[in-house]
Design a protein around this motif. Structure first.
Motif, PDB file in Angstrom:
ATOM      1  N   LEU A 198       3.855   6.003  -2.658  1.00 55.70           N
ATOM      2  CA  LEU A 198       5.205   6.546  -2.803  1.00 55.70           C
ATOM      3  C   LEU A 198       5.804   6.263  -4.186  1.00 55.70           C
ATOM      4  O   LEU A 198       6.993   6.482  -4.401  1.00 55.70           O
ATOM      5  CB  LEU A 198       6.121   5.951  -1.734  1.00 55.70           C
ATOM      6  CG  LEU A 198       5.801   6.351  -0.286  1.00 55.70           C
ATOM      7  CD1 LEU A 198       6.530   5.453   0.698  1.00 55.70           C
ATOM      8  CD2 LEU A 198       6.155   7.818  -0.050  1.00 55.70           C
ATOM      9  N   ASN A 199       5.001   5.804  -5.105  1.00 57.03           N
ATOM     10  CA  ASN A 199       5.464   5.485  -6.456  1.00 57.03           C
ATOM     11  C   ASN A 199       6.211   6.676  -7.052  1.00 57.03           C
ATOM     12  O   ASN A 199       5.716   7.800  -7.059  1.00 57.03           O
ATOM     13  CB  ASN A 199       4.266   5.120  -7.343  1.00 57.03           C
ATOM     14  CG  ASN A 199       4.724   4.652  -8.714  1.00 57.03           C
ATOM     15  OD1 ASN A 199       5.794   4.069  -8.858  1.00 57.03           O
ATOM     16  ND2 ASN A 199       3.909   4.910  -9.717  1.00 57.03           N
ATOM     17  N   GLY A 200       7.442   6.436  -7.502  1.00 57.40           N
ATOM     18  CA  GLY A 200       8.256   7.519  -8.045  1.00 57.40           C
ATOM     19  C   GLY A 200       9.346   7.972  -7.086  1.00 57.40           C
ATOM     20  O   GLY A 200      10.262   8.701  -7.495  1.00 57.40           O
ATOM     21  N   TYR A 201       9.251   7.555  -5.820  1.00 60.17           N
ATOM     22  CA  TYR A 201      10.311   7.902  -4.871  1.00 60.17           C
ATOM     23  C   TYR A 201      11.587   7.170  -5.294  1.00 60.17           C
ATOM     24  O   TYR A 201      11.579   5.960  -5.506  1.00 60.17           O
ATOM     25  CB  TYR A 201       9.903   7.487  -3.447  1.00 60.17           C
ATOM     26  CG  TYR A 201      10.868   7.948  -2.375  1.00 60.17           C
ATOM     27  CD1 TYR A 201      10.811   9.244  -1.880  1.00 60.17           C
ATOM     28  CD2 TYR A 201      11.839   7.087  -1.869  1.00 60.17           C
ATOM     29  CE1 TYR A 201      11.685   9.674  -0.885  1.00 60.17           C
ATOM     30  CE2 TYR A 201      12.724   7.504  -0.879  1.00 60.17           C
ATOM     31  CZ  TYR A 201      12.647   8.798  -0.395  1.00 60.17           C
ATOM     32  OH  TYR A 201      13.522   9.220   0.582  1.00 60.17           O
ATOM     33  N   LEU A 219      13.106   3.704  -3.195  1.00 57.36           N
ATOM     34  CA  LEU A 219      11.988   2.913  -2.683  1.00 57.36           C
ATOM     35  C   LEU A 219      12.226   1.430  -2.971  1.00 57.36           C
ATOM     36  O   LEU A 219      12.532   1.041  -4.092  1.00 57.36           O
ATOM     37  CB  LEU A 219      10.680   3.367  -3.325  1.00 57.36           C
ATOM     38  CG  LEU A 219       9.403   2.657  -2.875  1.00 57.36           C
ATOM     39  CD1 LEU A 219       9.128   2.908  -1.398  1.00 57.36           C
ATOM     40  CD2 LEU A 219       8.217   3.122  -3.731  1.00 57.36           C
ATOM     41  N   LYS A 220      12.075   0.619  -1.921  1.00 55.12           N
ATOM     42  CA  LYS A 220      12.212  -0.826  -2.068  1.00 55.12           C
ATOM     43  C   LYS A 220      11.021  -1.519  -1.416  1.00 55.12           C
ATOM     44  O   LYS A 220      10.330  -0.941  -0.587  1.00 55.12           O
ATOM     45  CB  LYS A 220      13.514  -1.317  -1.420  1.00 55.12           C
ATOM     46  CG  LYS A 220      14.777  -0.882  -2.138  1.00 55.12           C
ATOM     47  CD  LYS A 220      16.007  -1.540  -1.518  1.00 55.12           C
ATOM     48  CE  LYS A 220      17.281  -1.175  -2.265  1.00 55.12           C
ATOM     49  NZ  LYS A 220      18.474  -1.824  -1.657  1.00 55.12           N
ATOM     50  N   GLU A 221      10.849  -2.765  -1.780  1.00 54.89           N
ATOM     51  CA  GLU A 221       9.782  -3.562  -1.181  1.00 54.89           C
ATOM     52  C   GLU A 221      10.232  -4.052   0.199  1.00 54.89           C
ATOM     53  O   GLU A 221      11.318  -4.599   0.357  1.00 54.89           O
ATOM     54  CB  GLU A 221       9.465  -4.762  -2.075  1.00 54.89           C
ATOM     55  CG  GLU A 221       8.376  -5.671  -1.505  1.00 54.89           C
ATOM     56  CD  GLU A 221       8.095  -6.874  -2.378  1.00 54.89           C
ATOM     57  OE1 GLU A 221       7.263  -7.712  -1.978  1.00 54.89           O
ATOM     58  OE2 GLU A 221       8.709  -6.985  -3.469  1.00 54.89           O
ATOM     59  N   GLU A 263       0.824  -1.216   0.000  1.00 51.18           N
ATOM     60  CA  GLU A 263       0.000   0.000   0.000  1.00 51.18           C
ATOM     61  C   GLU A 263       0.852   1.259   0.000  1.00 51.18           C
ATOM     62  O   GLU A 263       0.573   2.214  -0.745  1.00 51.18           O
ATOM     63  CB  GLU A 263      -0.921   0.016   1.219  1.00 51.18           C
ATOM     64  CG  GLU A 263      -2.194  -0.771   1.059  1.00 51.18           C
ATOM     65  CD  GLU A 263      -3.149  -0.506   2.221  1.00 51.18           C
ATOM     66  OE1 GLU A 263      -3.843   0.539   2.181  1.00 51.18           O
ATOM     67  OE2 GLU A 263      -3.189  -1.319   3.154  1.00 51.18           O
ATOM     68  N   SER A 264       1.858   1.305   0.837  1.00 48.51           N
ATOM     69  CA  SER A 264       2.681   2.519   0.902  1.00 48.51           C
ATOM     70  C   SER A 264       3.481   2.716  -0.378  1.00 48.51           C
ATOM     71  O   SER A 264       3.696   3.858  -0.812  1.00 48.51           O
ATOM     72  CB  SER A 264       3.623   2.460   2.108  1.00 48.51           C
ATOM     73  OG  SER A 264       4.547   1.399   1.997  1.00 48.51           O
ATOM     74  N   ARG A 265       3.881   1.619  -1.031  1.00 45.19           N
ATOM     75  CA  ARG A 265       4.645   1.757  -2.285  1.00 45.19           C
ATOM     76  C   ARG A 265       3.777   2.352  -3.386  1.00 45.19           C
ATOM     77  O   ARG A 265       4.277   3.087  -4.240  1.00 45.19           O
ATOM     78  CB  ARG A 265       5.214   0.401  -2.721  1.00 45.19           C
ATOM     79  CG  ARG A 265       6.337  -0.111  -1.825  1.00 45.19           C
ATOM     80  CD  ARG A 265       7.209  -1.149  -2.521  1.00 45.19           C
ATOM     81  NE  ARG A 265       6.453  -2.169  -3.207  1.00 45.19           N
ATOM     82  CZ  ARG A 265       5.904  -3.242  -2.640  1.00 45.19           C
ATOM     83  NH1 ARG A 265       6.033  -3.424  -1.332  1.00 45.19           N
ATOM     84  NH2 ARG A 265       5.242  -4.131  -3.354  1.00 45.19           N
ATOM     85  N   GLN A 266       2.486   2.052  -3.367  1.00 45.78           N
ATOM     86  CA  GLN A 266       1.594   2.673  -4.356  1.00 45.78           C
ATOM     87  C   GLN A 266       1.560   4.180  -4.184  1.00 45.78           C
ATOM     88  O   GLN A 266       1.602   4.943  -5.156  1.00 45.78           O
ATOM     89  CB  GLN A 266       0.177   2.100  -4.232  1.00 45.78           C
ATOM     90  CG  GLN A 266       0.028   0.703  -4.802  1.00 45.78           C
ATOM     91  CD  GLN A 266      -1.428   0.252  -4.793  1.00 45.78           C
ATOM     92  OE1 GLN A 266      -2.216   0.661  -3.935  1.00 45.78           O
ATOM     93  NE2 GLN A 266      -1.789  -0.587  -5.733  1.00 45.78           N
TER      94      GLN A 266
END
Length: 423
Positions: free
Chosen positions: A301-304, A307-309, A296-299
């Motif tokens: 923060l998309n473009g950061y 960013l890693k899983e 959810e947070s990666r969605q």
């Protein structure tokens, strides 16, 4: 060599035990005089301390120490001033030794109460952080204890320079110089001896990395006041003030990376995540913080760029680096559940304007320090008004949280009678 080390450490232990008896009966004025003299000496010899610290830093860089360790090792102008100020703050604190509390009459006519007394001899084992030498010495002096300090080899020059000033202060106040002894050998066998000297040492306080403390847990015969990890959380509730959330979540992670009270996991309520995470990401990006997020947070923060899983291991990792695990949770219930599952019981905080949720968080999060609308970086003896801290305990017996003066004492029962005998 081991026999020599054992002989050397036994000598230190015997001198510490003898000094502890003198310290236990020292009056408050003498202890405060010693602390004031040490503080003045630190300010006077600041240039010499910086020079000794530079020797240690140069060797540490040559040996490839991590950035987090170098940060802990560095003795800045502010750190030197804080050491002296910490000692002066300890001077201003009430002397706990000899205080009698909870006096009650029993039906027999005797009075029963408790007196606060020193622990005796405290062994302190620490890595880097030369300020620990002064913090520990100051607290042990004021609490009427003797202490044996075994700093890491990476700070040997600075620790020896500080030990010299401490001994000068003790002598100037008419107290035994052996009340504070710094182990001068860097041989690891000295640690093994110190943690098993039950005849001479009453308590061990470790200050260092996980590897050191894990070793001590396995090998020590002397009781310890300790914490193993600093996996600290900040939970941003959906009733949070946005500016408070930004300020606290940024400070808790970015003020300093290499400390045990630095935030390692950020939890965000689903209802506020889309509003707060992009703004936080702007702040973290300026500091090049790597974010490891759940789906959810990666969605959001998309473009950061960093960013890693997040993987399962991230929720239980103390990074001590510009890395932050991020997870979106439904509400305060899920946040508390996550914290109690993964926290190291060090320090955890909630950001919320909802009083009921704040009180629930304080009651239900099982950590040594629990905060509302404040950075986890405040979990520190100096900030708590303890003057300084000798360590932080995640345990639940004797001392918990930052350990200051009171944590270095014990209670004994005292009985006042007028000739009563038991029937």
């Amino acid at each position: 060599m081991t026999l020599n080390i054992e002989h050397y450490m036994t000598g230190i232990g015997q001198r510490a035990r003898k000094a502890s008896r003198a310290m236990a009966k020292a009056d408050t004025a003498a202890k405060n005089r010693a602390l004031a003299l040490i503080a003045a000496a630190i300010r006077r010899d600041a240039d010499a301390l910086r020079a000794a610290n530079q020797q240690d830093l140069a060797a540490a860089r040559d040996n490839g120490l991590s950035d987090a360790m170098l940060d802990r090792l560095t003795l800045s102008d502010k750190a030197i001033a804080t050491m002296a100020e910490g000692l002066e703050q300890i001077v201003a604190l009430p002397d706990p030794i000899g205080e009698i509390s909870n006096m009650k009459y029993r039906p027999t006519g005797i009075q029963v109460g408790q007196m606060r007394v020193p622990l005796g001899v405290i062994g302190i084992i620490y890595e880097a952080r030369p300020n620990v030498t002064v913090d520990a010495a100051g607290l042990c002096i004021k609490s009427g204890n003797a202490t044996i300090l075994r700093g890491g080899s990476e700070a040997i020059h600075c620790n020896q320079a500080l030990a010299k000033l401490v001994k000068q202060g003790l002598a100037g106040a008419g107290l035994p110089e052996d009340a504070v002894q710094v182990v001068e050998t860097t041989d690891r066998a000295a640690v093994g001896a110190l943690i098993t000297m039950t005849d001479y040492v009453d308590v061990i306080v470790p200050r260092g990395g996980k590897g050191l403390i894990e070793r001590l847990i396995k090998e020590a015969k002397v009781p310890m006041i300790k914490h193993l990890d600093g996996i600290c959380h900040v939970y941003i509730d959906d009733k949070a003030d946005l500016q408070k959330a930004l300020d606290v979540a940024f400070n808790a992670k970015c003020h300093r990376y290499g400390t045990c009270n630095t935030m390692e996991t950020l939890l965000v309520a689903r209802g506020i995540a889309a509003q707060v995470l992009p703004k936080l990401a702007e702040l973290y990006r300026a500091k090049e913080v790597e974010l490891r997020g759940d789906a959810e947070s990666r969605q959001i923060l998309n473009g950061y760029p960093l960013l890693k899983e997040a993987v399962e291991e991230d929720w239980s990792t103390e990074y001590l680096a510009p890395i932050l695990a991020v997870k979106i949770v439904a509400d305060v219930d899920e946040a508390i559940e996550h914290i109690n599952a993964y926290s190291s019981q060090h320090t955890d905080a909630i950001i919320t304007e909802d009083y009921t949720r704040a009180m629930r968080f304080l009651r239900e999060v099982d950590s040594a320090s629990v905060m509302v609308n404040a950075s986890t970086r405040f979990a520190d003896g100096f900030e708590y008004g303890l003057g300084a801290e000798i360590g932080i305990s995640n345990d639940k017996l004797h001392a918990r949280g930052p350990v200051g003066l009171e944590g270095l004492t014990s209670l004994k029962y005292v009985v006042l009678g007028q000739g009563q005998v038991r029937q």
